[in-house]
Design an enzyme around this catalytic site. Structure first.
Site, PDB file in Angstrom:
ATOM      1  N   GLN A   1      52.801  39.447  35.807  1.00 26.73           N
ATOM      2  CA  GLN A   1      52.699  38.328  34.873  1.00 26.73           C
ATOM      3  C   GLN A   1      53.750  37.252  35.119  1.00 26.73           C
ATOM      4  O   GLN A   1      53.605  36.119  34.626  1.00 26.73           O
ATOM      5  CB  GLN A   1      52.787  38.842  33.427  1.00 26.73           C
TER       6      GLN A   1
ATOM      7  N   THR B   1      41.481  49.372  56.545  1.00 29.28           N
ATOM      8  CA  THR B   1      41.383  48.014  57.069  1.00 29.28           C
ATOM      9  C   THR B   1      41.680  46.999  55.971  1.00 29.28           C
ATOM     10  O   THR B   1      41.111  47.063  54.879  1.00 29.28           O
ATOM     11  CB  THR B   1      39.980  47.758  57.636  1.00 29.28           C
TER      12      THR B   1
ATOM     13  N   ASN C   1      52.337  41.991  29.509  1.00 31.19           N
ATOM     14  CA  ASN C   1      51.017  41.389  29.614  1.00 31.19           C
ATOM     15  C   ASN C   1      50.379  41.106  28.266  1.00 31.19           C
ATOM     16  O   ASN C   1      49.485  40.264  28.164  1.00 31.19           O
ATOM     17  CB  ASN C   1      50.091  42.288  30.439  1.00 31.19           C
TER      18      ASN C   1
ATOM     19  N   SER D   1      49.708  40.807  41.885  1.00 30.81           N
ATOM     20  CA  SER D   1      48.250  40.853  41.842  1.00 30.81           C
ATOM     21  C   SER D   1      47.693  39.456  42.076  1.00 30.81           C
ATOM     22  O   SER D   1      48.183  38.481  41.495  1.00 30.81           O
ATOM     23  CB  SER D   1      47.778  41.386  40.493  1.00 30.81           C
ATOM     24  N   ALA D   2      46.649  39.352  42.910  1.00 28.21           N
ATOM     25  CA  ALA D   2      46.070  38.048  43.234  1.00 28.21           C
ATOM     26  C   ALA D   2      45.307  37.439  42.072  1.00 28.21           C
ATOM     27  O   ALA D   2      45.407  36.238  41.807  1.00 28.21           O
ATOM     28  CB  ALA D   2      45.152  38.179  44.455  1.00 28.21           C
TER      29      ALA D   2
ATOM     30  N   THR E   1      47.695  47.769  40.447  1.00 23.44           N
ATOM     31  CA  THR E   1      47.582  49.165  40.008  1.00 23.44           C
ATOM     32  C   THR E   1      47.838  50.108  41.175  1.00 23.44           C
ATOM     33  O   THR E   1      48.584  51.100  41.038  1.00 23.44           O
ATOM     34  CB  THR E   1      46.199  49.427  39.394  1.00 23.44           C
TER      35      THR E   1
ATOM     36  N   CYS F   1      42.900  46.471  30.726  1.00 21.55           N
ATOM     37  CA  CYS F   1      42.779  47.700  31.512  1.00 21.55           C
ATOM     38  C   CYS F   1      42.682  48.930  30.631  1.00 21.55           C
ATOM     39  O   CYS F   1      43.180  49.998  30.968  1.00 21.55           O
ATOM     40  CB  CYS F   1      43.965  47.809  32.469  1.00 21.55           C
TER      41      CYS F   1
END
Length: 387
Positions: free
Chosen positions: A178, A238, A150, A198-199, A71, A326
């Site tokens: 996806q 960070t 998705n 995305s992880a 996102t 989402c």
């Protein structure tokens, strides 16, 4: 009660390798921007994963910018300065395919007057004829197009769309969330100028993702997050070393398994589809005539509301969804199905079943038992109410 999880397109269970990598990285005390030994150790973790993401996408490591998730990556990319050099024409228009994820539909930084919605064909793919006409109009355009949807799993013709957009001097941004871990791809083959990943969709931890540049210099744009200049000035803050480490481990695991996993998941998806048709012969499978991800089944049973069916399945120990996770947990008619021309009454019954690395035949059998029982009870109740 035995629980069966069939909602991988929302979030995949964390892989053992990813969990181990997260825990190990938590021992890396240093800030990755620090020059002492502890900082350099943390930096090595980040850069090793950067190389892994780059290899997955077929780009150089310097093209990868880590983010908190897809996102954020999409929000950062969809702006009028997207990869535009000082001597280049600015991006004047944004074209968004009508079935895109909410982060693309609502996360851009273009004036609404410059945003156009590209229609979908009934099979769920972008209308390329409409796109060609749109790209012929004045103003340099940026197209936002998912690699795969998705909700329906429909794989978009990204390379064909990219050829149209590039011929008109525009750029293409691809939400590849996806695709990753499910089908082989790279940025060059897709023709995408940049990608988002995305992880947690591939068995990594939540809170990590990447914006991957292929044919553009993302440092030319205005960063979404400003501050200390991390990530070569493209994204301040960070880096989340532990989340990034888990991301890298998940990538390594899914790449190693992909050749065997894709056909296994396809067989499992078809097994689930057979169960759906067996219990509800009138069920409609969305996007069935288009290329789809091997892990995704989206269907509706006429006369059965998604919310009611989801609750029944959950009570029976089966977790599925009605579409994108989402949307604040709301069960609302799908904008994707609406764009495909699906009738509202049918769209309100849409259920998405998505499988992944830990899914088994036993999961499919549990789903079949829970689904057939729920359909039987609901239809009996409707029949009794009609008497």
């Amino acid at each position: 009660m035995t629980r069966t999880y069939l909602d991988y397109n929302a979030t995949a269970p964390i892989r053992r390798e990813a969990r181990a990598a997260v825990i190990a990285a938590m021992e890396a005390t240093g800030n990755p921007s620090s020059v002492h030994a502890e900082g350099r150790a943390a930096r090595r973790i980040v850069e090793d994963v950067r190389g892994g993401v780059a290899s997955l996408c077929g780009v150089a490591a310097r093209c990868v910018t880590f983010a908190s998730g897809a996102t954020e990556a999409v929000n950062a990319a969809l702006n009028p300065r997207f990869g535009v050099g000082p001597k280049e024409s600015p991006i004047e228009r944004l074209i968004v395919a009508a079935g895109e994820h909410p982060c693309a539909l609502h996360g851009h930084r273009f004036p609404l007057s410059t945003v156009e919605m590209a229609p979908l064909c009934p099979d769920g793919r972008i209308d390329l004829d409409w796109l060609a006409d749109a790209c012929g109009r004045p103003g340099r355009a940026l197209l936002a197009l998912q690699g795969a949807n998705n909700e329906t799993g429909v794989v978009q013709p990204v390379s064909e769309a990219a050829a149209i957009v590039h011929a008109a001097g525009g750029l293409l941004f691809c939400d590849a969330v996806q695709l990753a871990g499910r089908v082989s791809f790279n940025a060059a083959a897709l023709g995408a100028d940049a990608l988002a990943l995305s992880a947690h969709k591939i068995g990594g931890p939540k809170g990590a993702g990447a914006l991957v540049a292929a044919n553009v210099d993302l440092s030319l744009g205005e960063p979404l997050i400003r501050g200390g200049g991390q990530e070569r000035g493209a994204r301040a803050g960070t880096e989340s070393v532990a989340s990034i480490a888990g991301f890298g481990a998940a990538i390594r695991a899914c790449v190693a398994d992909m050749a065997e996993e894709a056909p296994r998941l396809l067989a499992l998806r078809e097994h689930l589809a057979d169960h759906v048709r067996g219990a509800a012969p009138d069920a409609v499978i969305f996007g069935e005539s288009a290329p789809r991800l091997p892990n995704t089944l989206c269907f509706a049973v006429p006369g059965i509301e998604a919310a009611t069916l989801m609750i029944a399945l959950d009570l029976a120990g089966v977790a599925v969804s009605s579409g994108s996770a989402c949307s604040s947990g709301k069960v609302t008619p799908s904008h994707v199905l609406a764009a495909m021309g699906v009738a509202p009454d049918l769209a309100r019954g849409a259920i998405r079943v998505s499988v992944g690395w830990a899914s088994t035949d036993r999961d499919a059998e549990h789903f079949a038992e829970a689904f057939s029982g729920a359909i039987r009870r609901m239809r009996a109740g409707r029949a009794a109410g009609a008497v």
